[in-house]
Write an enzyme that holds these catalytic residues in place. Structure first.
Site, PDB file in Angstrom:
ATOM      1  N   ARG A  59      -5.619   5.495 -10.185  1.00 21.96           N
ATOM      2  CA  ARG A  59      -5.456   4.558  -9.053  1.00 21.96           C
ATOM      3  C   ARG A  59      -6.837   4.138  -8.520  1.00 21.96           C
ATOM      4  O   ARG A  59      -7.065   2.998  -8.197  1.00 21.96           O
ATOM      5  CB  ARG A  59      -4.651   5.195  -7.909  1.00 21.96           C
ATOM      6  CG  ARG A  59      -3.302   5.830  -8.273  1.00 21.96           C
ATOM      7  CD  ARG A  59      -2.201   4.793  -8.382  1.00 21.96           C
ATOM      8  NE  ARG A  59      -2.296   4.028  -9.598  1.00 21.96           N
ATOM      9  CZ  ARG A  59      -2.035   4.494 -10.819  1.00 21.96           C
ATOM     10  NH1 ARG A  59      -1.657   5.734 -11.015  1.00 21.96           N
ATOM     11  NH2 ARG A  59      -2.152   3.721 -11.877  1.00 21.96           N
ATOM     12  N   HIS A 109      -2.847   7.643   5.740  1.00 24.19           N
ATOM     13  CA  HIS A 109      -2.432   8.458   4.600  1.00 24.19           C
ATOM     14  C   HIS A 109      -3.582   8.787   3.651  1.00 24.19           C
ATOM     15  O   HIS A 109      -3.351   9.129   2.491  1.00 24.19           O
ATOM     16  CB  HIS A 109      -1.306   7.760   3.831  1.00 24.19           C
ATOM     17  CG  HIS A 109       0.005   7.758   4.567  1.00 24.19           C
ATOM     18  ND1 HIS A 109       1.073   6.970   4.207  1.00 24.19           N
ATOM     19  CD2 HIS A 109       0.409   8.462   5.653  1.00 24.19           C
ATOM     20  CE1 HIS A 109       2.079   7.186   5.046  1.00 24.19           C
ATOM     21  NE2 HIS A 109       1.698   8.074   5.939  1.00 24.19           N
TER      22      HIS A 109
HETATM   23  P1  NAD Z   1       6.820   0.902  -0.347  1.00 27.05           P
HETATM   24  O1  NAD Z   1       6.421   0.655  -1.765  1.00 27.05           O
HETATM   25  O2  NAD Z   1       7.812   1.945  -0.048  1.00 27.05           O
HETATM   26  O3  NAD Z   1       7.362  -0.467   0.259  1.00 27.05           O
HETATM   27  C1  NAD Z   1       6.683  -1.681   0.042  1.00 27.05           C
HETATM   28  C2  NAD Z   1       7.441  -2.772   0.785  1.00 27.05           C
HETATM   29  O4  NAD Z   1       6.706  -3.975   0.625  1.00 27.05           O
HETATM   30  C3  NAD Z   1       8.851  -3.030   0.261  1.00 27.05           C
HETATM   31  O5  NAD Z   1       9.748  -3.124   1.354  1.00 27.05           O
HETATM   32  C4  NAD Z   1       8.730  -4.371  -0.463  1.00 27.05           C
HETATM   33  O6  NAD Z   1       9.894  -5.165  -0.332  1.00 27.05           O
HETATM   34  C5  NAD Z   1       7.584  -5.022   0.279  1.00 27.05           C
HETATM   35  N1  NAD Z   1       6.836  -5.981  -0.510  1.00 27.05           N
HETATM   36  C6  NAD Z   1       6.606  -5.998  -1.850  1.00 27.05           C
HETATM   37  N2  NAD Z   1       5.841  -7.038  -2.186  1.00 27.05           N
HETATM   38  C7  NAD Z   1       5.561  -7.705  -1.033  1.00 27.05           C
HETATM   39  C8  NAD Z   1       4.816  -8.882  -0.735  1.00 27.05           C
HETATM   40  N3  NAD Z   1       4.194  -9.580  -1.678  1.00 27.05           N
HETATM   41  N4  NAD Z   1       4.754  -9.277   0.567  1.00 27.05           N
HETATM   42  C9  NAD Z   1       5.393  -8.588   1.546  1.00 27.05           C
HETATM   43  N5  NAD Z   1       6.115  -7.478   1.311  1.00 27.05           N
HETATM   44  C10 NAD Z   1       6.196  -7.044   0.025  1.00 27.05           C
HETATM   45  O7  NAD Z   1       5.475   1.155   0.441  1.00 27.05           O
HETATM   46  P2  NAD Z   1       5.163   1.838   1.847  1.00 27.05           P
HETATM   47  O8  NAD Z   1       6.222   1.532   2.816  1.00 27.05           O
HETATM   48  O9  NAD Z   1       3.755   1.463   2.147  1.00 27.05           O
HETATM   49  O10 NAD Z   1       5.216   3.417   1.590  1.00 27.05           O
HETATM   50  C11 NAD Z   1       4.473   3.845   0.562  1.00 27.05           C
HETATM   51  C12 NAD Z   1       3.621   5.055   0.569  1.00 27.05           C
HETATM   52  O11 NAD Z   1       2.980   4.974  -0.702  1.00 27.05           O
HETATM   53  C13 NAD Z   1       2.473   5.050   1.538  1.00 27.05           C
HETATM   54  O12 NAD Z   1       2.458   6.297   2.098  1.00 27.05           O
HETATM   55  C14 NAD Z   1       1.186   4.831   0.723  1.00 27.05           C
HETATM   56  O13 NAD Z   1       0.234   5.805   1.005  1.00 27.05           O
HETATM   57  C15 NAD Z   1       1.588   4.976  -0.710  1.00 27.05           C
HETATM   58  N6  NAD Z   1       1.158   3.850  -1.587  1.00 27.05           N
HETATM   59  C16 NAD Z   1       0.007   3.157  -1.355  1.00 27.05           C
HETATM   60  C17 NAD Z   1      -0.357   2.079  -2.168  1.00 27.05           C
HETATM   61  C18 NAD Z   1      -1.629   1.342  -1.861  1.00 27.05           C
HETATM   62  O14 NAD Z   1      -2.540   1.922  -1.322  1.00 27.05           O
HETATM   63  N7  NAD Z   1      -1.740   0.040  -2.185  1.00 27.05           N
HETATM   64  C19 NAD Z   1       0.457   1.697  -3.218  1.00 27.05           C
HETATM   65  C20 NAD Z   1       1.628   2.427  -3.445  1.00 27.05           C
HETATM   66  C21 NAD Z   1       1.963   3.503  -2.622  1.00 27.05           C
END
Ligand code: NAD
Ligand code: ZN
Length: 232
Positions: A59, A109
């Protein structure tokens, strides 16, 4: 929006999706091919440290090939130009908000580009891969691990976040599924203290019913539009 001064914004994996960073619950409920409980729990780290460290190494390495999208950039512009209090709380462990220019930011987080000493709690910036057994620069224990808040561990800076929520006039949630607590409960805390509430997500989150307003669509479109409204 005239009466709004204090703003708290919560972001989740959805805000980084358009940058090419996979969300948490992708196809089949997996995160980058792994079951969440195999890479996001203290038990997983104890059972198979090599797997967990390698997962976050991948990642972290991926961050070099992605860039902030219009949602990150718009939030940074709001941070720079908003005259009142503003706090951006992200659940994301990527570095796209800071690379976009956000300053008032809490990574509740943890961060991919940080290592945490499981011995003394010291945290240090980390850019390279982090194999199990690296030594802490403070206590010397070979116990550096990815600085990621696993399920069952306490998120960072909760006191500062709770204080900001209590004083918020507006709470905005962007790109989060509303499934991971305590972040999923922030909307209720903000409402309890009288804040207006807005959600922007691709589809209704689990907590949608708590928000006064829900806007559905991609963050890369909705967030710049909303920031224009706020600064108009
Ligand atoms: P989640 O993956 O559970 O939810 C993501 C949400 O974003 C979903 O409801 C989805 O419908 C929505 N979504 C997807 N594409 C989108 C877009 N283009 N525009 C707007 N909305 C969109 O993620 P979460 O709620 O952040 O929980 C995830 C946990 O996972 C966190 O604790 C985090 O630390 C970790 N995580 C982090 C990353 C990162 O740092 N980018 C990536 C994956 C997971
Ligand atoms: Zn240490």
């Amino acid at each position: 929006m005239a009466a709004i001064r204090n703003v708290v914004i919560l972001t989740g994996a959805g805000v980084s999706a358009e940058s090419g960073v996979a969300t948490f619950r992708g196809p089949g409920g997996l995160w980058e091919g792994q079951r969440v409980e195999d890479v996001c729990t203290p038990q997983a780290l104890a059972r198979d440290p090599a797997l967990v460290h390698r997962f976050y190494d991948e990642r972290r390495a991926k961050l070099a090939s992605v860039a902030p999208n219009p949602a990150h950039l718009a939030l940074a512009r709001l941070d720079a130009e908003w005259p009142g209090e503003l706090l951006l709380v992200t659940q994301n462990v990527d570095d796209l908000h800071e690379r976009g220019g956000s300053m008032r930011l809490i990574h509740m987080h943890g961060e991919l580009k940080s290592a945490l000493c499981a011995g003394c709690g010291h945290r240090e910036a980390w850019e390279e891969s982090l194999p199990p057994g690296c030594e802490c620069t403070v206590c010397g224990a070979p116990l550096l691990r990815p600085d990621i808040v696993f399920f069952g561990e306490m998120p960072y800076r909760m006191e500062a976040i709770e204080r900001a929520l209590a004083e918020a006039d507006l709470f905005v949630s962007i790109g989060t599924s509303g499934a991971v607590y305590p972040a999923a409960g922030f909307v209720q805390t903000a409402r309890y203290h009288g804040a207006d509430t807005l959600e922007m997500n691709l589809d209704p989150s689990q907590g949608s019913g708590w928000f006064a307003e829900s806007r559905l669509g991609p963050a890369g479109v909705l967030v710049p539009e909303w920031v224009e409204e706020m600064l108009a």
